[in-house]
Design a protein around this motif. Sequence first.
Motif, PDB file in Angstrom:
ATOM      1  N   VAL A 147       0.866  -1.176   0.000  1.00  0.00           N
ATOM      2  CA  VAL A 147       0.000   0.000   0.000  1.00  0.00           C
ATOM      3  C   VAL A 147       0.900   1.223   0.000  1.00  0.00           C
ATOM      4  O   VAL A 147       1.806   1.329   0.841  1.00  0.00           O
ATOM      5  N   TYR A 169       0.806   8.231  -2.439  1.00  0.00           N
ATOM      6  CA  TYR A 169       1.454   8.740  -3.645  1.00  0.00           C
ATOM      7  C   TYR A 169       0.882  10.077  -4.077  1.00  0.00           C
ATOM      8  O   TYR A 169      -0.206  10.487  -3.676  1.00  0.00           O
ATOM      9  N   LYS A 190      -2.495  10.427  -1.958  1.00  0.00           N
ATOM     10  CA  LYS A 190      -3.587   9.462  -2.064  1.00  0.00           C
ATOM     11  C   LYS A 190      -3.051   8.051  -1.843  1.00  0.00           C
ATOM     12  O   LYS A 190      -1.826   7.824  -1.901  1.00  0.00           O
ATOM     13  N   LEU A 191      -3.951   7.109  -1.621  1.00  0.00           N
ATOM     14  CA  LEU A 191      -3.562   5.727  -1.334  1.00  0.00           C
ATOM     15  C   LEU A 191      -3.887   4.821  -2.517  1.00  0.00           C
ATOM     16  O   LEU A 191      -4.910   5.000  -3.187  1.00  0.00           O
ATOM     17  N   HIS A 192      -3.020   3.852  -2.728  1.00  0.00           N
ATOM     18  CA  HIS A 192      -3.232   2.868  -3.794  1.00  0.00           C
ATOM     19  C   HIS A 192      -2.532   1.568  -3.403  1.00  0.00           C
ATOM     20  O   HIS A 192      -1.444   1.590  -2.814  1.00  0.00           O
ATOM     21  N   THR A 193      -3.167   0.455  -3.761  1.00  0.00           N
ATOM     22  CA  THR A 193      -2.601  -0.860  -3.452  1.00  0.00           C
ATOM     23  C   THR A 193      -2.022  -1.483  -4.716  1.00  0.00           C
ATOM     24  O   THR A 193      -2.720  -1.592  -5.739  1.00  0.00           O
ATOM     25  N   LEU A 194      -0.774  -1.877  -4.657  1.00  0.00           N
ATOM     26  CA  LEU A 194      -0.114  -2.558  -5.770  1.00  0.00           C
ATOM     27  C   LEU A 194      -0.185  -4.058  -5.525  1.00  0.00           C
ATOM     28  O   LEU A 194       0.079  -4.527  -4.416  1.00  0.00           O
ATOM     29  N   GLU A 227      -3.191  -2.983 -12.767  1.00  0.00           N
ATOM     30  CA  GLU A 227      -3.360  -2.676 -11.352  1.00  0.00           C
ATOM     31  C   GLU A 227      -2.237  -1.777 -10.825  1.00  0.00           C
ATOM     32  O   GLU A 227      -2.321  -1.283  -9.690  1.00  0.00           O
ATOM     33  N   TYR A 272      -1.497   0.943 -12.468  1.00  0.00           N
ATOM     34  CA  TYR A 272      -1.875   2.272 -12.948  1.00  0.00           C
ATOM     35  C   TYR A 272      -2.896   2.871 -11.985  1.00  0.00           C
ATOM     36  O   TYR A 272      -3.972   2.302 -11.767  1.00  0.00           O
ATOM     37  N   VAL A 273      -2.553   4.016 -11.418  1.00  0.00           N
ATOM     38  CA  VAL A 273      -3.453   4.691 -10.481  1.00  0.00           C
ATOM     39  C   VAL A 273      -4.620   5.304 -11.259  1.00  0.00           C
ATOM     40  O   VAL A 273      -4.532   5.504 -12.480  1.00  0.00           O
ATOM     41  N   PRO A 274      -5.750   5.609 -10.577  1.00  0.00           N
ATOM     42  CA  PRO A 274      -6.925   6.141 -11.298  1.00  0.00           C
ATOM     43  C   PRO A 274      -6.636   7.406 -12.097  1.00  0.00           C
ATOM     44  O   PRO A 274      -7.259   7.628 -13.150  1.00  0.00           O
ATOM     45  N   GLU A 275      -5.710   8.234 -11.644  1.00  0.00           N
ATOM     46  CA  GLU A 275      -5.415   9.481 -12.370  1.00  0.00           C
ATOM     47  C   GLU A 275      -4.876   9.217 -13.764  1.00  0.00           C
ATOM     48  O   GLU A 275      -5.031  10.056 -14.660  1.00  0.00           O
TER      49      GLU A 275
END
Length: 322
Positions: free
Chosen positions: A48, A51, A122-126, A190, A192-195
């Motif tokens: 997690v 970023y 922001k948070l993102h899970t790889l 997965e 690639y972040v939503p932005e």
Amino acid sequence: MEETGLIFVGIIGLLLCLLITIFILVVYSGLFLTPEVGAGHPHFGEIVVAYKFCRGSYKEAGPLFTEVAIIAPDNKAIGIYYDDPQLVKADDLRYIVGSILSEDNSEIDEDLKKKFLDKDFKLHTLPLVTNVVKTTFPYISLLSIFIAIYKVYPRIGAYVEEHKLCAHPIVEMYDGKNINFMAPLAKQDEFYVPECAASTAEKIQDLETSLDESTIKDTSLSGGDQSLESSFLESSVTPDRMTVGDSADVLTDPVMADPVIPAVEETKLGEFATATEVTSLDLTSQGKKETESGSEASTTSSFEDIKMETEDLTHEETKKEQ
């Protein structure tokens, strides 16, 4: 003179010492190391990250790494680079820089998480992947980063091309001792972040808008040309009828150049007809030619002359009879 020579020698000695020190530091930072690129398990599992997404030259990522290090100096830093700078303009390059908050379902430090969120991270899970293209380069100094970029990326590109792999995006992870490079061979979407998707959609929309505006502009110009052409044709084809002089007795038509002369008794105009027969014919012919060439002023002048001569001769005939 001796003192000047000693100062000069001292300056040269300092410069040589400085150059030697820089050279040793560059060598120590990995100048002569050759990274080995291969495929295998990644250096981390599911993680997690906090970023920030950016668009622009990859050279501008440095300040973000500094910000991450200030907020969480003991955490591993990570950078993900989505576009090939050889194929994409520098202003359109997409990347993220962040900090790893959790590895393999480890507990997240809520205070640290809050610090990042307060700074607009922001948070993102790889995801966990089983096979990646990877290599490692020692992180000894800041120079190690530049040397690694110079040495690693060409080798990763050559390896992927040689084995005909689909490996993207490029992930860099800094653990304090090494810079771990990897490019996943599965679950790439997965990473690639939503932005990224929003950025791509925005770019497509901008392109469509640009194409629509260009189409509208071309259509408008084409319509304007047709309108101008129609107006020109109307003004060129439609004849204008006009009255020459103040008297309604003498009229002329641009299409029909022959003058209309008032009727006079034949007995009173006999001599006039004989005297002016040639002149009248010449003037009439001249009026026709000038009208065909678009000159209305010359024709009008000829008709006025005829009228004046007619009136003069009529006046003389009246005097003679008296």
